[in-house]
Enzyme design. Structure first.
Site, short mmCIF file in Angstrom:
data_model
loop_
_atom_site.label_atom_id
_atom_site.label_comp_id
_atom_site.label_asym_id
_atom_site.label_seq_id
_atom_site.Cartn_x
_atom_site.Cartn_y
_atom_site.Cartn_z
N CYS A 83 0.94 -0.95 -0.22
CA CYS A 83 -0.01 0.06 0.17
C CYS A 83 1.01 1.16 0.03
CB CYS A 83 -1.02 -0.25 1.37
SG CYS A 83 -2.42 0.85 1.21
N HIS A 135 -3.75 -5.64 0.58
CA HIS A 135 -3.25 -5.85 1.76
C HIS A 135 -3.15 -7.47 1.95
CE1 HIS A 135 -2.78 -2.05 3.54
NE2 HIS A 135 -3.83 -1.77 2.87
N GLU A 194 -1.80 -9.25 4.28
CA GLU A 194 -1.88 -9.50 5.43
C GLU A 194 -3.16 -9.72 6.09
OE1 GLU A 194 -1.01 -6.86 4.25
OE2 GLU A 194 -1.67 -4.97 5.60
#
Ligand code: XMP
Length: 512
Positions: A82, A168, A170
């Site tokens: 990001c 993202h 994660e």
């Protein structure tokens, strides 16, 4: 203490800690560093890869956090996520723009044949959360993924092993996120999965021995909670004959807690446990005090006095150990600066300075679930390592109004019926924290033919991941009914039970 692994530069995104969790779950050690730290801080870790994490800032905004320049010239593999991807673009000759659609939520990711997406299928869901976007990749980079709304969703420079993803990986909603991180860490960066609690325990024990040197001796305030219990087990395993845990019984513990601590540490582990019997002292100093902050202050002061007295009677002490965990450390080193919420109760009130002791914080690299795993590795029981958090001032902040011995006894009985019930029905582990609160009022009831005028108890059970926010646990009404009648039947003096349905915020977990 630990070298190697991944340096994650934190620019303030809510997801940064999650990246660290994921990397460690994959068996690779990592640490968060403030995004605007100096390069030598990164070098200290001797990392094998760097992750540039997200941020609420725009790269071209004044005052936005900037990493050290070496990040853009290092030979280490770099993954920008990001804002981290936008940094790579902005600082190495690409272009980043705001003013397009904000994109928040799932998106289908079209990937191209590339180093980054090798082995990852195209068309899978990724999680987006961004305002700005990369509109032109820097020289040497190619675009390797896009979505319907976003032409540059990922980019790579295979020669330099630098990668940027706008989504993202994660978060769980990026369905291939873990696979992508695994591929980056192992196949691209060539790291090895050697981080587990067995490995940590070996390194930590050596660290403790080095810190103590030949003649050092360490004490610890043992509370019976998970963190201090695990520190105790670790110190015992590293330097058994030079470690003395001190347990202050303040008379405000849960029923049977002192016995449990003594059985575990003194009988089972055979530690040189010093128990300080502080019940009378705490209860007499608390007599008549109803203000919660006042109660906390008194308990804190008396604790330090008794702890210091006990510590002074142990010859040759050089170190004081504490169960500080990684989330506390992150809060204090984050690029956002030390947060006001740092838990001061971890710190035994200036004692290290006054007694000229060095601090030893062997768990400061670990997350809570890693601490639990380490505890198990060191031989603590499952029951011990999975205990709910318990506040330092104990039952004093769960007896509203002045604390008396009678009320303490009453609340201990109620609470143990409640907690035993949760354990018996297998609900305990679903709950972050559960406890009972004794209210300073009486209400009318009937028992048999008698009219009663007895106490009210509130039951509280919350779910949470860190205690900072919490939701009330949706307990099945059948369980509520069963536990309520069990309490009233078993504990004389209580005739009414209420269940707390407040979340935090606006409520807090404790009532005081
Ligand atoms: P609150 O009530 O602030 O609680 O939502 C958040 C977490 O902190 C614990 N807590 C304390 N722990 N000393 C402690 O050691 C305290 O004074 C204290 N007050 C609250 C609470 O039990 C919950 O886990």
């Amino acid at each position: 203490m630990i070298k190697g692994g991944v340096a994650i530069l934190d620019f303030g995104s809510q997801y940064t800690q999650l990246i660290a969790r994921r990397v460690r779950e994959l068996g690779v050690y990592c640490e968060l560093l403030p995004g605007n730290c100096e390069w030598k801080e990164v070098e200290k870790l001797a990392p094998g890869a760097i992750v540039l994490a997200g941020s609420p800032y725009s790269v071209y905004q004044q005052g936005s956090p900037m990493p050290p320049d070496d990040v853009f010239s290092t030979k280490l593999p770099v993954l920008g996520i990001c804002y981290g991807m936008q940094l790579l673009a902005h600082r190495t000759g690409g272009r980043v723009e705001g003013g397009h659609h904000r994109e928040y939520g799932p998106a289908s990711l079209n990937t191209r044949t590339s180093m980054l997406f090798d082995g990852i299928k195209t068309g899978q869901q990724a999680w987006m959360s961004h305002g700005d976007r990369v509109t032109q990749v820097p020289p040497g980079y190619t675009v390797v993924a896009s979505t319907d709304l976003l032409p540059v969703a990922a980019m790579e420079n295979t020669a330099l092993k630098r990668f940027g993803v706008q989504f993202h990986p994660e978060v769980n909603h990026t369905v291939f996120g873990t696979a992508l991180l695994r591929h980056f860490l192992f196949d691209i960066a060539g790291l090895r999965a050697n981080w587990d609690m067995k490995y940590f325990s070996t390194v930590a024990k050596q660290y403790i021995r080095d810190e103590l040197g030949e003649n050092g001796k360490v004490i610890l305030g043992l509370s019976g909670g998970v963190d201090s219990s695990v520190v105790a087990a670790l110190l015992h395993s590293a330097v058994a004959d030079r470690f003395v845990p001190i347990f202050v019984d303040n008379g405000l513990l849960r029923a049977g807690e002192r016995e449990e601590v003594e059985n575990t540490f003194k009988e089972h582990f055979r530690m040189d446990l010093v128990t300080v019997d502080g019940e009378d002292r705490f209860l007499s100093e608390l007599a008549g005090v109803s203000d919660p902050e006042q109660k906390r202050k008194i308990i804190g002061r008396v604790f330090i006095e008794l702890f210091e007295e006990a510590a002074n009677s142990i010859p040759g002490v050089t170190h004081l150990a504490q169960g500080t965990l990684y989330p506390d450390v992150i809060e204090s080193v984050s690029f956002r600066g030390p947060s006001a919420t740092i838990k001061s109760h971890h710190n035994v009130g200036g004692l290290p300075e006054r007694m000229n002791l060095k601090l030893l914080e062997p768990l400061r690299e670990l997350f809570k679930d890693e601490v639990r795993e380490l505890g198990t590795e060191l031989g603590l029981s499952r029951r011990m390592v999975s205990r709910h958090p318990f506040p330092g001032p104990g039952l004093a902040v769960r007896i509203l109004g002045p604390v008396t011995r009678e009320d303490r006894d009453l609340l201990q009985k109620v609470d143990s019926v409640f907690i035993d019930y949760l354990r018996e029905k297998g609900l305990y582990d679903e709950i972050w924290q559960a406890f009972s609160v004794l209210l300073p009022i009486r209400t009318v009831g009937v028992m048999g033919d008698e009219r009663t005028y007895d106490r009210v108890v509130a039951l509280r059970a919350v779910t949470s991941t860190d205690g900072m926010t919490a939701d009330w646990y949706r307990m099945d009404p059948a369980h509520m009914a069963a536990v309520s009648s069990r309490i009233v039947n078993r504990v004389k003096g209580v005739s009414r039970i209420v269940y707390d349905i407040s979340s935090k915020p606006p409520g807090t977990i404790e009532w005081e």
